[in-house]
Write a protein that holds these residues in place. Sequence first.
Motif, PDB file in Angstrom:
ATOM      1  N   SER A 245       0.885  -1.210  -0.002  1.00 42.35           N
ATOM      2  CA  SER A 245      -0.092   0.056  -0.050  1.00 42.35           C
ATOM      3  C   SER A 245       0.968   1.305   0.199  1.00 42.35           C
ATOM      4  CB  SER A 245      -0.830   0.082   1.333  1.00 42.35           C
ATOM      5  OG  SER A 245      -1.832  -1.052   1.140  1.00 42.35           O
TER       6      SER A 245
ATOM      7  N   LEU B 230      -5.444   5.590  -2.868  1.00 41.21           N
ATOM      8  CA  LEU B 230      -6.119   4.452  -2.329  1.00 41.21           C
ATOM      9  C   LEU B 230      -7.662   5.117  -1.788  1.00 41.21           C
ATOM     10  CD1 LEU B 230      -3.562   2.321  -0.442  1.00 41.21           C
ATOM     11  CD2 LEU B 230      -4.320   2.018  -2.717  1.00 41.21           C
TER      12      LEU B 230
ATOM     13  N   PHE C  88     -10.029   2.155   2.774  1.00 43.24           N
ATOM     14  CA  PHE C  88      -9.146   0.779   2.253  1.00 43.24           C
ATOM     15  C   PHE C  88      -8.784   0.242   3.457  1.00 43.24           C
ATOM     16  CE2 PHE C  88      -5.180  -1.089   1.375  1.00 43.24           C
ATOM     17  CZ  PHE C  88      -5.453  -1.794   0.356  1.00 43.24           C
ATOM     18  N   SER C  89      -8.408   0.782   4.479  1.00 48.97           N
ATOM     19  CA  SER C  89      -8.038   0.079   5.774  1.00 48.97           C
ATOM     20  C   SER C  89      -9.097  -0.793   6.369  1.00 48.97           C
ATOM     21  CB  SER C  89      -7.424   0.931   6.474  1.00 48.97           C
ATOM     22  OG  SER C  89      -8.282   2.064   7.025  1.00 48.97           O
TER      23      SER C  89
ATOM     24  N   TRP D 275     -11.655  -2.402   4.568  1.00 43.87           N
ATOM     25  CA  TRP D 275     -12.005  -3.449   3.885  1.00 43.87           C
ATOM     26  C   TRP D 275     -11.525  -4.886   4.431  1.00 43.87           C
ATOM     27  CZ3 TRP D 275     -10.606  -1.651  -1.856  1.00 43.87           C
ATOM     28  CH2 TRP D 275     -11.376  -0.573  -2.275  1.00 43.87           C
TER      29      TRP D 275
ATOM     30  N   ARG E 199      -8.985  -6.178  -0.164  1.00 39.02           N
ATOM     31  CA  ARG E 199      -7.841  -5.329  -0.298  1.00 39.02           C
ATOM     32  C   ARG E 199      -6.654  -6.074  -0.944  1.00 39.02           C
ATOM     33  NH1 ARG E 199      -5.655  -4.447   5.618  1.00 39.02           N
ATOM     34  NH2 ARG E 199      -6.923  -5.793   6.290  1.00 39.02           N
TER      35      ARG E 199
END
Length: 525
Positions: free
Chosen positions: A353, A364, A368-369, A371, A376
Amino acid sequence: MSKQEWTFQREDLIYMKSIGISEEEVRHQIDILKGPPQYIKILRPCTLGDGIIKIKEDEFSLYLKYQEEASREGRFIKFVPASGASSRMFDFLYRIYKQGSVPSKEEIRRRALQGDKEASAFLTFQEGIRRFAFYEDLKNHLSVKGFQLEKLIEENQWDKILNYLLMDCGLNYGNLPKGLLKFHRYPSGERTAFEEHLVEAVHTICDQRGICRLHFTLPLEYEKSFYKFWEMKRPEYEKEFQVHFEVTFSFQESSTHTIAVDEENRPVRDRDGKLIFRPGGHGALLKNLEQLNGDLVYIKNIDNVLPDRLKEYTIFWEKVLGGFLINAQKTINQYLKKLTHETEYREILEEISIFIKDKLCFSLPQTFSQWRLKKRKDFLFNLLNRPIRVCGMVKNEGEPGGGPFWVQERDGSLSLQIVEGAQVDTQSPEQKAIWASSSHFNPVDIICSVRDFEGNPFCLKEFANRDAMIISKKSINGQDVKSLEHPGLWNGGMARWITFFIEVPNITFNPVKTINDLLRAEHQT
């Protein structure tokens, strides 16, 4: 005009089928032409440290090593778009020629002093004619016709000189592809732009067996001329450099042409009543690039070549760009391989990432974190598993053309893009100001990786922005027409590629856009 207000005739449909275009596609093109231009939104120009990378000197040796290893393995091929005619190089000469009687040199000089750009360009051409690489050919051709070039110059008979330079009764330079024009003069003879690319390739992409691979896209009507010229020159260059050339050619397919319409968006016809289709710009060459089935591909315009005394700069930076690409490819492929293994990818998602955000300049999603792990992983995999391009960028010194920008996509994310002026809404003061503030210029000095981490060729059209078509305005037989150009090969055609912009010295960029550019010091041998 709506679809119901006009119909294509049977002959039209037969003609469309013969060139590989469906009626549905033609109507889709007309719908686009009816609508407003589809501009992109530029946020800011790329600058050093903000989208453009300056390679450190202590990194050169590693990149040179990687490039030379890949070269020995035969991984490289050079792709040269050479379809364009040279007519635009001679625009000002055509205008002078069509006047019939060429003004005296004194009159031309007077106009030039008054700021007449056409007169100034013609004066430069007159005074420098003996320094062009084609001078002896022109002199010999006129001699066969019973004329002495020096006497014609002395007597100001430039109408005859231009006739035998530009038209098919002479050298036909006004109609030939740029690749067949003589650019540089050497003690051993002259070289065309085509030949200069061969020599450059010897020093950059030759493999351990002495094989150099090049591919040129050509105008179909000059296929035989190119083949004949190449077969004549091949033994000479293979003997001189002790190599074997694998040179291939392709053409812009007629199925990529686009319909021409008038200002009322009605299809335009020629004098015989046949629909007029126009070549769809260099973006149509994306298909040629894919069919090349290459691995690592150098892309460079036909007219950006230097004589031997300056080639070392080009060769050095071509190798550095190639090595940078291979280094990036190694890292990306390692991450992709780990993402395909359940036991390895869990611990490395954060590292990937950071790499994607900091090195590849991909955004991103904010959530995102949060998911799920697999979501991811799949998202990162799709971001990494795509073609890669490394693009040399020179400092902007006023050359016309595109440059590197940060672009805001429709989903709000940012991307690095090469942007042409036609893609920008210059009626917007804000967009116009951003466009004018660009610090760097795109010289089309690109090295690409077009295979995935398992060695399979990418389907390149899947990574193009199909919406990035440009409405082009031209004149045909005195009538103003509109047509579409496909997303540019290195613009919309590569919009979804992994992109790196690298600053390279301006000496590596010496295009020949007008005939007088060949009189620049850089092109004199």
